[in-house]
Design a protein around this motif. Structure first.
Motif, PDB file in Angstrom:
ATOM      1  N   ARG A 298       2.028   1.726  -3.463  1.00 51.62           N
ATOM      2  CA  ARG A 298       0.911   2.230  -4.270  1.00 51.62           C
ATOM      3  C   ARG A 298       0.788   3.748  -4.131  1.00 51.62           C
ATOM      4  NH1 ARG A 298      -5.409   0.540  -3.315  1.00 51.62           N
ATOM      5  NH2 ARG A 298      -4.861   1.154  -1.189  1.00 51.62           N
TER       6      ARG A 298
ATOM      7  N   ASP B 282       0.822  -1.206   0.000  1.00 49.42           N
ATOM      8  CA  ASP B 282       0.000   0.000   0.000  1.00 49.42           C
ATOM      9  C   ASP B 282       0.854   1.254   0.000  1.00 49.42           C
ATOM     10  OD1 ASP B 282      -2.639   1.161  -0.018  1.00 49.42           O
ATOM     11  OD2 ASP B 282      -2.208   1.869   2.009  1.00 49.42           O
TER      12      ASP B 282
ATOM     13  N   ASP C  82      -8.175  -6.773  -3.212  1.00 53.27           N
ATOM     14  CA  ASP C  82      -8.552  -6.505  -4.596  1.00 53.27           C
ATOM     15  C   ASP C  82      -8.135  -5.095  -4.997  1.00 53.27           C
ATOM     16  OD1 ASP C  82      -9.778  -7.192  -7.068  1.00 53.27           O
ATOM     17  OD2 ASP C  82     -11.614  -6.172  -6.476  1.00 53.27           O
ATOM     18  N   ASP C  83      -8.293  -4.141  -4.087  1.00 49.14           N
ATOM     19  CA  ASP C  83      -7.881  -2.765  -4.360  1.00 49.14           C
ATOM     20  C   ASP C  83      -6.363  -2.682  -4.602  1.00 49.14           C
ATOM     21  OD1 ASP C  83     -10.484  -1.916  -4.053  1.00 49.14           O
ATOM     22  OD2 ASP C  83     -10.222  -1.323  -1.956  1.00 49.14           O
TER      23      ASP C  83
ATOM     24  N   ASP D 111     -11.816  -7.560  -0.388  1.00 46.61           N
ATOM     25  CA  ASP D 111     -12.034  -6.292  -1.100  1.00 46.61           C
ATOM     26  C   ASP D 111     -10.783  -5.420  -1.029  1.00 46.61           C
ATOM     27  OD1 ASP D 111     -14.600  -7.159  -1.599  1.00 46.61           O
ATOM     28  OD2 ASP D 111     -15.596  -5.656  -0.358  1.00 46.61           O
ATOM     29  N   MET D 112     -10.166  -5.363   0.150  1.00 51.88           N
ATOM     30  CA  MET D 112      -8.958  -4.562   0.319  1.00 51.88           C
ATOM     31  C   MET D 112      -7.824  -5.103  -0.547  1.00 51.88           C
ATOM     32  SD  MET D 112      -9.011  -4.143   4.460  1.00 51.88           S
ATOM     33  CE  MET D 112     -10.424  -3.443   5.322  1.00 51.88           C
TER      34      MET D 112
END
Length: 405
Positions: free
Chosen positions: A26, A23, A58-59, A55-56
């Protein structure tokens, strides 16, 4: 990367540390990961990913490959040995809240390898294996790590440090951050077997909890096998608990004697409920097992750790990129420690007590609660929100430190 001052160093290349690294990258922030082992861990350990966690991931771009390597569990089931199935709950009931309405059974080492493959060629990412953190010190504007790597003593300096280095965290211990809580007297025995429980128990869910006042158990389906978990009395030695006789008698509690029940792997481990007294100390932070450990009933440990990581990196990224002041970082400790105490610790302790309840009134309460949730869609939805950790995420986002005007 050079050993000059770095923006962020992460101690530990488990799922929590690697998610944090991904992250930050990113957000265009250089990051160095220090891992004491020579390679990524190959231990199975945690193997459940909850819907919002997927979901996280996937982000971050990692969910699709992880799902391809795992097994989807669309339902969770609660039973008791005396009453049979009490309720089966379908995550489809919360499909309006998540993009992945199922639990995924995939060993944590699959995620760390997927992330490493995705980051290894990125110039913002660096990882050093065989690098053990020995101590951490800090000033008002830097954190210094003393490490041993390749038989040599070195130091690294960074603006911010994330301790994702497990339950025995050096980041936590070297800074005298208390790890409060207790250890359960009994240990948990996990047996992996290719026995087909779907044939033995038509309608069984891939995630199935069975309450029993004498010896509860938990069934978890993985690719090609099932894991069966049971408690072991505190007075029994590790040697006896792992003996062929005891393991055989244990699996026979759930598999009839006329069904072949080979055991391909056994694990015995102590179970703790501990939470660090604080998740932040100056420029260093704790996340995952370094910050909290709990019994595995509910699959909340690793998921909670990933939630820690992304809560922290969203704030740290905003500070590093000049989008917010450092005061926002105080929210991390408040948000994640509060929900750890209330949700992760509270729910895992409650799960264990429900499964092992010996008092008839306690057993009746659990039985009635599950049956009521199975019969009422709104109550069932509330149960799914809680066990999927959506409630804890929502609760955390609503908490903020009051900053004097």
């Amino acid at each position: 990367m050079s050993e000059t001052k770095l923006p962020v160093i992460i101690a530990g290349a488990g799922p929590v540390g690697m998610v944090a690294a991904a992250d930050l990258v990113r957000q265009n922030i250089p990051v160095l990961v220090l891992e004491k082992n020579d390679t990524l861990s190959g231990e199975s350990r945690a193997s459940t990913f909850h819907p919002p966690t997927l979901d996280m991931l996937d982000d971050l771009g990692f969910a699709k490959e992880l799902i391809a390597q795992g097994l989807k569990a669309p339902t969770v089931q609660y039973s008791s040995s005396a009453d049979g199935v009490l309720g089966t709950f379908d995550f489809g009931a919360i499909s309006d809240l998540v993009r992945h309405p199922f639990r995924l059974q995939a060993e944590q080492f699959k995620l760390t390898r997927i992330i490493l493959a995705g980051l290894k060629d990125n110039p913002l990412f660096s990882i050093v294996f065989g690098c053990e953190v020995k101590s951490v010190t800090q000033t008002s504007d830097a954190v210094t790590l003393a490490v041993t790597a390749g038989g040599e003593d070195k130091t690294y300096e960074c603006d911010w440090l994330i301790g994702a280095d497990g339950a025995n965290s050096i980041v936590r211990r070297s800074q005298d951050m208390e790890f409060e809580g207790f250890t359960w007297p009994e240990r948990f025995l996990v047996m992996t077997t290719p026995v087909d429980f779907t044939a033995l128990r038509p309608g069984v869910s891939s995630v199935s909890y069975v309450a029993d006042p004498e010896r509860w158990y938990f069934l978890l389906r993985i690719i090609g096998a099932w894991r069966v978990m049971m408690p072991v009395p505190g007075e029994m030695s590790d040697e006896e608990a792992l003996s062929e006789g005891y393991v055989t008698s244990s699996i026979r509690r759930v598999v009839p004697s006329d069904v072949d029940a080979p055991i391909t792997h056994t694990t015995l481990y102590r179970v703790h409920q501990r939470v660090a007294a604080n998740f932040q100390k100056g420029r260093s932070f704790l996340a995952g097992d370094a910050a909290h450990i709990n019994n595995p009933l509910g699959g909340m440990g690793m998921n909670g750790g990933i939630h820690d990581a992304l809560n922290l990196t969203s704030k740290l990224g905003a500070v590093i990129n000049g989008k917010d002041g450092a005061s926002i970082l105080a929210d991390y400790d408040l948000q994640r420690r509060t929900v750890t105490m209330q949700a992760i610790q509270g729910d895992t302790i409650r799960n264990k007590k429900n499964l092992e309840a010996k008092d008839e009134a306690d057993r009746a309460r659990f039985r009635d609660d599950i049956r009521a949730a199975a019969a009422d869609p709104e109550k069932g939805r509330a149960l799914l929100r809680r066990i999927a950790m959506l409630d804890s995420l929502e609760r955390a986002s609503a908490l903020h430190v009051d900053v004097p005007a």
